[in-house]
Scaffold this motif. Sequence first.
Motif, short mmCIF file in Angstrom:
data_model
loop_
_atom_site.label_atom_id
_atom_site.label_comp_id
_atom_site.label_asym_id
_atom_site.label_seq_id
_atom_site.Cartn_x
_atom_site.Cartn_y
_atom_site.Cartn_z
N GLU A 88 45.62 -4.80 -18.54
CA GLU A 88 45.50 -5.92 -17.60
C GLU A 88 45.67 -5.43 -16.17
OE1 GLU A 88 48.36 -8.86 -18.57
OE2 GLU A 88 47.12 -9.85 -20.09
N ARG A 89 46.64 -4.57 -15.96
CA ARG A 89 46.90 -4.08 -14.60
C ARG A 89 45.71 -3.27 -14.09
NH1 ARG A 89 52.08 -3.20 -16.92
NH2 ARG A 89 51.85 -0.93 -16.99
N VAL A 90 45.18 -2.40 -14.93
CA VAL A 90 44.03 -1.59 -14.53
C VAL A 90 42.83 -2.48 -14.24
CG1 VAL A 90 42.37 0.14 -15.30
CG2 VAL A 90 44.82 0.46 -15.76
N ALA A 91 42.58 -3.44 -15.14
CA ALA A 91 41.45 -4.36 -14.95
C ALA A 91 41.62 -5.18 -13.67
CB ALA A 91 41.30 -5.28 -16.16
N GLY A 92 42.85 -5.61 -13.42
CA GLY A 92 43.12 -6.40 -12.22
C GLY A 92 42.89 -5.62 -10.94
N LEU A 93 43.37 -4.39 -10.91
CA LEU A 93 43.16 -3.55 -9.73
C LEU A 93 41.68 -3.23 -9.54
CD1 LEU A 93 46.21 -1.16 -10.13
CD2 LEU A 93 45.95 -2.97 -8.43
N ASP A 94 40.98 -2.98 -10.64
CA ASP A 94 39.54 -2.71 -10.56
C ASP A 94 38.78 -3.94 -10.06
OD1 ASP A 94 39.79 -0.11 -11.38
OD2 ASP A 94 39.28 -0.51 -13.48
N ALA A 95 39.29 -5.13 -10.39
CA ALA A 95 38.62 -6.37 -9.99
C ALA A 95 38.90 -6.76 -8.54
CB ALA A 95 39.04 -7.51 -10.92
N GLY A 96 39.84 -6.03 -7.90
CA GLY A 96 40.07 -6.30 -6.49
C GLY A 96 41.47 -6.71 -6.11
N ALA A 97 42.41 -6.70 -7.08
CA ALA A 97 43.79 -7.04 -6.73
C ALA A 97 44.37 -5.97 -5.80
CB ALA A 97 44.65 -7.16 -7.99
N ASP A 98 45.23 -6.40 -4.88
CA ASP A 98 45.85 -5.46 -3.94
C ASP A 98 47.13 -4.85 -4.50
OD1 ASP A 98 44.15 -5.86 -1.41
OD2 ASP A 98 44.65 -7.90 -1.98
N ASP A 99 47.77 -5.58 -5.42
CA ASP A 99 49.02 -5.09 -6.01
C ASP A 99 49.26 -5.88 -7.29
OD1 ASP A 99 51.32 -3.67 -6.36
OD2 ASP A 99 52.36 -4.46 -4.60
#
Length: 232
Positions: A88-99
Amino acid sequence: MATRLFLAEDDLILADALKTSLSQADFQVDCVNDGALALQILLHNDYDVVVLDIGLPNMDGLTVLKSVRQHKPSLPILILTALHGLDERVAGLDAGADDYLAKPFEFAELEARLRALLRRSQILPQSVQQLGSLRLDRAGQRAWCNDTPLDLSARELTVLEILMSNIDRVVTKEQIVAELGNENAEVGLNAIEVYVHRLRKKLDPCGVVIRTIRGLGYLLEKQQPGVQGAAD
């Protein structure tokens, strides 16, 4: 002025606790528990920072994140994930999350991460230039108006880059022709007028104006109340 924060969290107890703690930390908090509703609110309202849970009902947090990023590329977004949710964290960062922050977490860490995101959001990269609500990313070859991507042709983008490099200074048609000529294509003065005319229409909502300085050229500046740019 309080910092406007949007919180999307489906755990009602956690959401209420976070809203209370964030409000006490001088954040002005709007909170929802539904992904589809979160997306609609984020697309039609302005916030300084977002806390977004991945596991939202009706529309998951990753889908919300991807949609928001298309329209608001600079909005700071922190995602909340499960303790062991590495994917989830990797997918979130790849999707544009800043942190991101994994549950459970201490409120002090959340507040510290939000403050860091807000500090970073105040510093634009050197390749990014802003005037009014218009933002140009030279490295990324993109432009936004009020965080909405502008649909610009390659020539229009080049003309905009030239004007943004000379804010509050007159740029002659000959200068623009010379710059466009570097693209190995012949460009006439009449074509420049067409590109500028199109840009004016697209930049109208951005609070900036391309003024025609008779006999000299074009001037890009912030729109003054009650003052209109000269027509082509």
